[in-house]
Scaffold this active site. Structure first.
Site, mmCIF file in Angstrom:
data_model
loop_
_atom_site.group_PDB
_atom_site.id
_atom_site.type_symbol
_atom_site.label_atom_id
_atom_site.label_comp_id
_atom_site.label_asym_id
_atom_site.label_seq_id
_atom_site.Cartn_x
_atom_site.Cartn_y
_atom_site.Cartn_z
ATOM 1 N N CYS A 78 0.721 -0.964 -0.002
ATOM 2 C CA CYS A 78 -0.202 0.261 -0.564
ATOM 3 C C CYS A 78 0.916 1.362 -0.163
ATOM 4 C CB CYS A 78 -0.692 -0.446 1.460
ATOM 5 S SG CYS A 78 -1.496 -1.641 1.563
ATOM 6 N N ASP A 138 -3.871 -2.949 7.304
ATOM 7 C CA ASP A 138 -5.540 -4.591 7.197
ATOM 8 C C ASP A 138 -5.661 -5.347 6.863
ATOM 9 O OD1 ASP A 138 -5.574 -1.858 8.710
ATOM 10 O OD2 ASP A 138 -7.997 -1.952 7.887
ATOM 11 N N CYS A 194 -1.659 3.434 2.729
ATOM 12 C CA CYS A 194 -3.270 2.271 3.538
ATOM 13 C C CYS A 194 -3.943 3.490 4.637
ATOM 14 C CB CYS A 194 -2.354 1.389 4.525
ATOM 15 S SG CYS A 194 -2.951 0.297 5.275
ATOM 16 N N SER A 210 -14.526 -3.820 6.923
ATOM 17 C CA SER A 210 -13.706 -3.345 5.968
ATOM 18 C C SER A 210 -14.526 -3.226 4.836
ATOM 19 C CB SER A 210 -13.027 -4.418 5.529
ATOM 20 O OG SER A 210 -12.214 -4.589 4.232
#
Length: 581
Positions: free
Chosen positions: A72, A104, A145, A493
């Site tokens: 990311c 994550d 991220c 998420s």
């Protein structure tokens, strides 16, 4: 004239190398670099390689969250060099520094996921600390991220320094069996594998190609939701965030961002003049219109707090109720984030919403233009199908709703984009941790009609409010995504889809009703009525409450213990606050 008089005059009127006028844009850093008293500090900065000419210019911090634990943010080192080139070309001096990030996607489903939301506070704190400690005149925050984006905005709100947020870009999609895939595809494939629908070799083959290089997760998941929001609230330059991570144009965009930061410093344009109540309402509309992550609610509440702007959770529901879904993006739609850029960018969303006065078009952004001017300048790619005209939306109302009721007196957030169910009533399947629930899912113990309840995963109880993508994706992979519902005091998420309500407040660890639910209790989710209710009479709940006691803290010391002691509820953004004993 006595020696003491001469010494006093010399101290008052420095000559030679110290007798130079300060750049007027050094409103803050002059206290760090100017005059003979600052010779020791300058000596140390010269050891780094800075010259007198460098130190005579405005100092602009360049914050990155480069880390080798995820794709990311992996391109941020390179982007930082181009941002710094732009700062130097515009007549200022960049000073790069680093902060942390927690993936994550990598940590999902493990104890490590508890660190994710905690990292938002640490990132904001560290940017603030370095900027205050080194008296920067301005900031460029390079973000990627999920938590790095709101954290950067929170830091700018605290500091109110001229600054800009620059997203390092989305990852490109992978290709598997002729279709675009993302990391969400892999999470869902795990469920399909456990259900016997695909083989281990097929799962491995997908794993090999799903994430082909640098950039943040490739759908309208949390990172791209927050990147979009930064353009809508005005802290990111229009059109630059959407350029994919590996696109060569990203390097030029980085240089332009550096140049823009110097302009903001010289003109003393502060974030507080950009991030207004109306700008935050634009940010809410961006989440609703793009079917974005429910994490946008949590993060925008936190950003509002740092800017001193009153914002309540119910306002997200009110704005979503009047905002159609226009972006056909995964997880609920057909296209990935890079397709938005190819279609013409998020300016297309602005343009369509403005047709029906669903944005405040007069709000200004860091590049000096208003939202309406940005929308008017957007060039649409002929034939694109990613962003719908507002006359033909994907859904008439936005991609989220706020539910209250006996199970969520302080509110909860449900994501609506990508499914059409508005009502579900079923028996509770109760789990006191994500791991316990995932084990039941793997054993195929969840059946159609169930309401899966995962509790003690809130900001305090987790601590850290883990996301539940492992569970939700496994349910989808098993074919149950449109037949069950899931509730949690944790988070979901941005890749989650299906009927899922998170951020339930108060959380179980604080005595919320979700902690009183028992196996088999009937739960009703009524989206149209904005209700989330437990069908248990008040007398029975009182008896259960009398028997309930708060759980012991899961961590007695360290960062998680400090976070649990200081964090607010999800309905307030899960921000940390100083204790007042």
């Amino acid at each position: 004239m006595s020696d003491s008089t001469r010494l006093a005059e010399h101290a008052a009127r420095p000559t030679g190398p110290y007798d130079r006028p300060s750049d007027p844009a050094k409103r803050i850093s002059a206290r760090l670099t100017d005059g003979p008293d600052r010779a020791p500090g300058r000596a140390m900065l010269k050891a780094v390689g800075f010259t007198d000419e460098d130190l005579a210019r405005p100092l602009i911090g360049v914050a990155t969250s480069w880390i080798e634990t995820m794709p990311c943010n992996i391109n941020q080192r390179e982007l930082a060099q181009h941002v710094k080139d732009g700062i130097r070309a515009a007549g200022a001096t960049p000073m790069e520094f680093n902060t942390v990030s927690v993936s994550d996607g990598v940590s999902m489903g493990t104890e490590g996921m508890k660190a994710s939301l905690v990292s938002r506070e640490l990132i904001a704190d560290s940017i603030e600390l370095v900027a205050r400690g080194h008296l920067f005149d301005g900031l460029v925050c390079i973000v990627g991220c999920d938590k790095t984006i709101p954290a950067a905005a929170m830091a700018l709100g605290r500091l109110d320094l001229p600054g800009v947020i620059f997203y390092n870009g989305t990852i490109m999609p992978g290709s598997y069996q002729g279709r675009d895939v993302t990391v969400q595809s892999v999470f869902e494939a795990v469920g399909a594998y456990r259900a016997g629908r695909i083989t281990a070799d097929e799962l491995w083959a997908l794993e090999e190609v799903a994430c082909p290089g640098a950039g943040a997760c490739g759908g309208q998941f949390t990172a791209n939701t927050m990147s979009t929001m930064m353009e809508f609230i005005g802290l990111s330059p229009a059109g630059l965030n959407g350029i994919p991570a590996i696109d060569p144009a990203k390097l030029e965009a980085a240089q332009r961002t550096g140049e823009l930061a110097v302009k903001l410093v010289r003109e003393d344009i502060r974030p507080s003049t950009i991030v207004t109540r109306r700008a935050l309402e634009n940010g809410i509309a961006s989440v609703a219109a793009t079917g974005g992550s429910t994490n946008g609610v949590l993060h925008l509440l936190a950003i509002a707090r740092e800017f001193g702007i009153a914002l309540g959770i119910d306002e997200f529901g009110a704005i979503a109720d009047r905002t159609p879904v226009l972006a056909d993006l995964v997880p609920g739609g057909r296209f990935v984030a890079v397709d938005t850029h190819r279609a013409g960018g998020v300016g297309l969303v602005m343009r369509e919403l403005l047709k029906q006065d669903l944005l405040h078009g007069g709000e200004r952004t860091v590049d000096g233009r208003t939202i309406r001017e940005i929308a008017d300048a957007t060039v649409e790619t002929p034939g694109q199908e990613v962003i719908r005209p507002i006359e033909r939306p994907l859904k008439a109302t936005g991609g989220l709703a706020i539910l209250r009721g006996s199970l969520a007196p302080e509110g909860s957030v449900v994501k609506l984009a990508g499914h059409e169910r508005r009502h579900h009533r079923g028996p509770a399947r109760v789990f006191d941790s994500e791991e316990a629930c995932f084990a039941a899912v793997k054993r195929q113990r969840i059946v159609p009609g169930d309401v899966v309840v995962i509790r003690y995963e809130g900001p305090v109880g987790g601590p850290g409010m883990r996301e539940m993508l492992g569970v939700t994706a496994a349910l989808v992979g098993e074919g149950l995504g449109d037949q069950v519902a899931l509730l949690t005091d944790g988070r979901f998420s941005g890749a989650t889809h299906g009927l899922m309500a998170g951020h339930i407040s108060p959380e179980a660890a604080l005595g919320g009703p979700i902690g009183l639910v028992q196996e088999g209790d009937m739960i009703v989710i009524d989206v149209d009525g904005h209700r989330l209710d437990l069908e248990v009479d008040a007398g029975e709940l009182d008896r259960r409450r009398a028997d309930w006691s708060p759980p012991a803290p899961k961590y007695a010391s360290g960062v998680f213990a400090k976070y649990a002691a200081l964090v607010s509820t999800a309905s307030e953004g899960a921000v940390t606050r100083p204790r007042r004993d």
